[in-house]
Design a protein around this motif. Structure first.
Motif, PDB file in Angstrom:
ATOM      1  N   PHE A   1       0.817  -1.214   0.000  1.00 22.57           N
ATOM      2  CA  PHE A   1       0.000   0.000   0.000  1.00 22.57           C
ATOM      3  C   PHE A   1       0.851   1.264   0.000  1.00 22.57           C
ATOM      4  O   PHE A   1       0.409   2.305  -0.475  1.00 22.57           O
ATOM      5  CB  PHE A   1      -0.981  -0.019   1.170  1.00 22.57           C
ATOM      6  CG  PHE A   1      -2.250  -0.752   0.846  1.00 22.57           C
ATOM      7  CD1 PHE A   1      -3.341  -0.084   0.318  1.00 22.57           C
ATOM      8  CD2 PHE A   1      -2.333  -2.117   1.021  1.00 22.57           C
ATOM      9  CE1 PHE A   1      -4.502  -0.760  -0.016  1.00 22.57           C
ATOM     10  CE2 PHE A   1      -3.483  -2.807   0.699  1.00 22.57           C
ATOM     11  CZ  PHE A   1      -4.580  -2.130   0.174  1.00 22.57           C
ATOM     12  N   THR A   2       2.069   1.164   0.518  1.00 23.97           N
ATOM     13  CA  THR A   2       3.001   2.287   0.360  1.00 23.97           C
ATOM     14  C   THR A   2       3.298   2.501  -1.117  1.00 23.97           C
ATOM     15  O   THR A   2       3.325   3.640  -1.607  1.00 23.97           O
ATOM     16  CB  THR A   2       4.311   2.014   1.126  1.00 23.97           C
ATOM     17  OG1 THR A   2       4.033   1.853   2.516  1.00 23.97           O
ATOM     18  CG2 THR A   2       5.298   3.154   0.929  1.00 23.97           C
ATOM     19  N   GLY A   3       3.490   1.402  -1.848  1.00 23.38           N
ATOM     20  CA  GLY A   3       3.728   1.482  -3.285  1.00 23.38           C
ATOM     21  C   GLY A   3       2.523   2.009  -4.042  1.00 23.38           C
ATOM     22  O   GLY A   3       2.661   2.854  -4.945  1.00 23.38           O
ATOM     23  N   VAL A   4       1.327   1.537  -3.679  1.00 21.72           N
ATOM     24  CA  VAL A   4       0.095   1.974  -4.352  1.00 21.72           C
ATOM     25  C   VAL A   4      -0.104   3.481  -4.198  1.00 21.72           C
ATOM     26  O   VAL A   4      -0.356   4.203  -5.175  1.00 21.72           O
ATOM     27  CB  VAL A   4      -1.129   1.216  -3.785  1.00 21.72           C
ATOM     28  CG1 VAL A   4      -2.427   1.884  -4.242  1.00 21.72           C
ATOM     29  CG2 VAL A   4      -1.107  -0.239  -4.224  1.00 21.72           C
ATOM     30  N   LEU A   5       0.014   3.962  -2.970  1.00 21.90           N
ATOM     31  CA  LEU A   5      -0.195   5.387  -2.722  1.00 21.90           C
ATOM     32  C   LEU A   5       0.906   6.236  -3.350  1.00 21.90           C
ATOM     33  O   LEU A   5       0.652   7.348  -3.823  1.00 21.90           O
ATOM     34  CB  LEU A   5      -0.281   5.623  -1.221  1.00 21.90           C
ATOM     35  CG  LEU A   5      -1.578   5.079  -0.593  1.00 21.90           C
ATOM     36  CD1 LEU A   5      -1.434   4.933   0.914  1.00 21.90           C
ATOM     37  CD2 LEU A   5      -2.756   5.973  -0.933  1.00 21.90           C
ATOM     38  N   SER A   6       2.121   5.721  -3.377  1.00 15.58           N
ATOM     39  CA  SER A   6       3.219   6.426  -4.038  1.00 15.58           C
ATOM     40  C   SER A   6       2.969   6.541  -5.540  1.00 15.58           C
ATOM     41  O   SER A   6       3.241   7.586  -6.152  1.00 15.58           O
ATOM     42  CB  SER A   6       4.546   5.707  -3.783  1.00 15.58           C
ATOM     43  OG  SER A   6       4.866   5.694  -2.403  1.00 15.58           O
ATOM     44  N   LEU A   7       2.436   5.482  -6.130  1.00 17.88           N
ATOM     45  CA  LEU A   7       2.101   5.517  -7.556  1.00 17.88           C
ATOM     46  C   LEU A   7       1.009   6.539  -7.841  1.00 17.88           C
ATOM     47  O   LEU A   7       1.056   7.247  -8.856  1.00 17.88           O
ATOM     48  CB  LEU A   7       1.650   4.125  -8.022  1.00 17.88           C
ATOM     49  CG  LEU A   7       2.747   3.074  -8.220  1.00 17.88           C
ATOM     50  CD1 LEU A   7       2.132   1.711  -8.508  1.00 17.88           C
ATOM     51  CD2 LEU A   7       3.678   3.473  -9.364  1.00 17.88           C
TER      52      LEU A   7
ATOM     53  N   SER B   1      -1.650   1.319 -10.206  1.00 23.59           N
ATOM     54  CA  SER B   1      -1.953   1.469  -8.782  1.00 23.59           C
ATOM     55  C   SER B   1      -3.323   0.892  -8.443  1.00 23.59           C
ATOM     56  O   SER B   1      -3.489   0.222  -7.418  1.00 23.59           O
ATOM     57  CB  SER B   1      -1.888   2.945  -8.373  1.00 23.59           C
ATOM     58  OG  SER B   1      -2.995   3.670  -8.856  1.00 23.59           O
ATOM     59  N   GLU B   2      -4.304   1.125  -9.313  1.00 24.76           N
ATOM     60  CA  GLU B   2      -5.647   0.613  -9.066  1.00 24.76           C
ATOM     61  C   GLU B   2      -5.690  -0.913  -9.153  1.00 24.76           C
ATOM     62  O   GLU B   2      -6.350  -1.574  -8.345  1.00 24.76           O
ATOM     63  CB  GLU B   2      -6.629   1.214 -10.075  1.00 24.76           C
ATOM     64  CG  GLU B   2      -6.948   2.667  -9.836  1.00 24.76           C
ATOM     65  CD  GLU B   2      -7.937   2.868  -8.703  1.00 24.76           C
ATOM     66  OE1 GLU B   2      -9.129   2.587  -8.895  1.00 24.76           O
ATOM     67  OE2 GLU B   2      -7.503   3.287  -7.612  1.00 24.76           O
ATOM     68  N   MET B   3      -4.982  -1.461 -10.121  1.00 23.34           N
ATOM     69  CA  MET B   3      -4.964  -2.917 -10.276  1.00 23.34           C
ATOM     70  C   MET B   3      -4.240  -3.594  -9.120  1.00 23.34           C
ATOM     71  O   MET B   3      -4.508  -4.747  -8.797  1.00 23.34           O
ATOM     72  CB  MET B   3      -4.313  -3.284 -11.607  1.00 23.34           C
ATOM     73  CG  MET B   3      -5.128  -2.868 -12.825  1.00 23.34           C
ATOM     74  SD  MET B   3      -4.295  -3.189 -14.394  1.00 23.34           S
ATOM     75  CE  MET B   3      -4.290  -4.982 -14.417  1.00 23.34           C
ATOM     76  N   SER B   4      -3.337  -2.874  -8.486  1.00 22.88           N
ATOM     77  CA  SER B   4      -2.611  -3.434  -7.339  1.00 22.88           C
ATOM     78  C   SER B   4      -3.509  -3.624  -6.131  1.00 22.88           C
ATOM     79  O   SER B   4      -3.164  -4.357  -5.200  1.00 22.88           O
ATOM     80  CB  SER B   4      -1.445  -2.516  -6.967  1.00 22.88           C
ATOM     81  OG  SER B   4      -0.518  -2.416  -8.021  1.00 22.88           O
ATOM     82  N   PHE B   5      -4.671  -2.959  -6.144  1.00 18.80           N
ATOM     83  CA  PHE B   5      -5.604  -3.134  -5.039  1.00 18.80           C
ATOM     84  C   PHE B   5      -6.056  -4.581  -4.913  1.00 18.80           C
ATOM     85  O   PHE B   5      -6.320  -5.061  -3.801  1.00 18.80           O
ATOM     86  CB  PHE B   5      -6.830  -2.233  -5.225  1.00 18.80           C
ATOM     87  CG  PHE B   5      -6.656  -0.857  -4.662  1.00 18.80           C
ATOM     88  CD1 PHE B   5      -6.529  -0.652  -3.297  1.00 18.80           C
ATOM     89  CD2 PHE B   5      -6.608   0.237  -5.501  1.00 18.80           C
ATOM     90  CE1 PHE B   5      -6.347   0.610  -2.779  1.00 18.80           C
ATOM     91  CE2 PHE B   5      -6.437   1.515  -4.992  1.00 18.80           C
ATOM     92  CZ  PHE B   5      -6.317   1.705  -3.630  1.00 18.80           C
ATOM     93  N   SER B   6      -6.175  -5.280  -6.027  1.00 22.94           N
ATOM     94  CA  SER B   6      -6.580  -6.692  -5.976  1.00 22.94           C
ATOM     95  C   SER B   6      -5.591  -7.512  -5.160  1.00 22.94           C
ATOM     96  O   SER B   6      -5.971  -8.312  -4.307  1.00 22.94           O
ATOM     97  CB  SER B   6      -6.699  -7.270  -7.392  1.00 22.94           C
ATOM     98  OG  SER B   6      -7.763  -6.686  -8.089  1.00 22.94           O
ATOM     99  N   ALA B   7      -4.295  -7.274  -5.416  1.00 26.22           N
ATOM    100  CA  ALA B   7      -3.269  -7.965  -4.639  1.00 26.22           C
ATOM    101  C   ALA B   7      -3.355  -7.548  -3.176  1.00 26.22           C
ATOM    102  O   ALA B   7      -3.186  -8.374  -2.267  1.00 26.22           O
ATOM    103  CB  ALA B   7      -1.883  -7.661  -5.202  1.00 26.22           C
TER     104      ALA B   7
END
Length: 214
Positions: free
Chosen positions: A98-104, A127-133
């Motif tokens: 989630f640090t990576g998602v928000l940074s993206l 970033s949005e697709m990373s939410f699934s993971a």
């Protein structure tokens, strides 16, 4: 956990979920928008949204660290420490992800402002697709934590709190895991139920920790 860790954990579990959902709601705007439209929404109020995303990141770090403390504490002295150890490792991954998602998402705002709209949309899509993971790992971490809490020697008290938290983690954790395979993450009803349910259990858990810490 020592007293200061208990207060940090309790306050984080109560405050962080509220801030995360409130602030993300302010940033997100129209949930039904596509990637390009969402990237534009984020960039329209670039400075404000960047600040809000930073606050969300801080809140999520506090929440993730709290669960890391709880999972590690549950595994210590337990007759079956495996579930607590697995959960603590998964919470570390959640924090990093989630640090990576928000940074993206913050990078997407910067790219959009500089006129690189296609690149900004691509970064936002990732970033949005990373939410699934993220949903998958949070779900698994919650499931393992629910079991670890029941196996811990120093169990949550009263028993009703233990049942609410452990079974809540199990139920909403399963919802998040299933959502990854049947829907598209945060835009689905199942994912929303799992996400908000996990946060509701977190708040109840935090209140219980604070009351015990007095």
């Amino acid at each position: 956990m020592n007293l200061s860790q208990k207060w940090f954990t309790g306050l984080s579990l109560v405050i962080a979920p509220i801030l995360i959902n409130l602030l993300w709601g302010l940033v997100e705007g129209d949930q039904s928008a596509d990637f390009a439209a969402k990237a534009e929404i984020y960039a329209k109020a670039a400075t404000t949204n960047t600040i809000l995303l930073c606050l969300i990141l801080i809140s999520f770090l506090c929440l993730g660290l709290s669960y890391l403390f709880i999972a590690s504490d549950a595994s210590e002295g337990s007759n079956n420490p495996l579930f607590g150890k697995i959960s603590s490792k998964l919470w570390l991954i959640v924090i990093a992800l989630f640090t990576g998602v928000l940074s993206l998402q913050m990078s997407s705002i910067e790219l959009y402002e500089s006129g690189k709209i296609q690149e900004a949309t691509t970064v936002f899509m990732i970033s949005e697709m990373s939410f699934s993971a993220g949903f998958l790992i949070i779900g698994l971490a919650a499931i393992f934590l629910g079991r670890a809490l029941r196996d811990a020697k120093n169990k949550l008290q009263p028993n009703i709190l233990l049942h609410i938290v452990s079974f809540g983690m199990l139920i909403f954790g399963i919802a998040l895991v299933i959502d990854v395979f049947v829907n598209t993450g945060s835009d689905s009803w199942l994912g929303l139920i799992g996400w908000l349910g996990w946060h509701l259990v977190s708040i109840i858990f935090g209140v219980g920790i604070l009351l015990r810490g007095k």
